[in-house]
Scaffold this active site. Structure first.
Site, PDB file in Angstrom:
ATOM      1  N   CYS A   1      41.253  43.667  44.571  1.00  0.00           N
ATOM      2  CA  CYS A   1      42.423  42.985  45.127  1.00  0.00           C
ATOM      3  C   CYS A   1      42.370  41.487  44.828  1.00  0.00           C
ATOM      4  CB  CYS A   1      42.450  43.224  46.642  1.00  0.00           C
ATOM      5  SG  CYS A   1      43.559  42.162  47.551  1.00  0.00           S
TER       6      CYS A   1
ATOM      7  N   CYS B   1      42.280  39.220  47.880  1.00  0.00           N
ATOM      8  CA  CYS B   1      40.978  39.178  48.549  1.00  0.00           C
ATOM      9  C   CYS B   1      40.038  38.220  47.820  1.00  0.00           C
ATOM     10  CB  CYS B   1      40.356  40.569  48.612  1.00  0.00           C
ATOM     11  SG  CYS B   1      41.260  41.736  49.644  1.00  0.00           S
TER      12      CYS B   1
END
Length: 133
Positions: free
Chosen positions: A47, A50
């Site tokens: 991600c 993230c």
């Protein structure tokens, strides 16, 4: 005191969360950071949000003078997270819509007190506000 952290996956979350909740009164702030799993081949999260948010979040938490506990809850790989039936998407306590999501847990009311969603979890001034909530 340094930041205390504990990790959990979907399968082991309930037992880790119960311990986290029972320890919460000992901390100035109890946070849950929902993250995407790391890709084993790169050791990086799949991600991009993230990857961007984690360093900012850890920087702020580690700089805090207060006792801060963080439960890092890993949502799984991309296909697992994309499933509309993902347990944390359906869980009425968390209602996750994206990762990363940083939640301030209110142990007295056993509920989410404040949260930063995926599009804002990397913003240091918002992390500061969440910590002081």
């Amino acid at each position: 005191m340094p930041m205390k952290s504990v990790d959990a996956t979907v399968s082991g979350f309930d037992s880790v969360f119960e311990k986290f909740r029972s320890d919460a009164p000992n901390n100035k702030a109890s946070l849950i950071l929902f993250l995407a799993d790391k890709d084993p081949s790169t050791s990086l999260s799949w991600c991009p949000d993230c990857v961007r948010a984690e360093p900012a979040i850890y920087k702020k938490l580690e700089a805090s003078a207060d006792d801060v506990a963080v439960l890092r809850a890993y949502v799984g790989d991309r296909p697992t997270w994309r499933n509309p039936q993902h347990p944390w998407r359906l869980d009425s306590r968390f209602k996750l819509t994206g990762v990363p999501t940083l939640v301030r847990w209110d142990w007295q009311n056993d509920a989410v007190k404040a949260r930063l969603e995926d599009h804002e979890a990397h913003l240091e001034h918002k992390i500061d506000a969440l910590l002081s909530a």
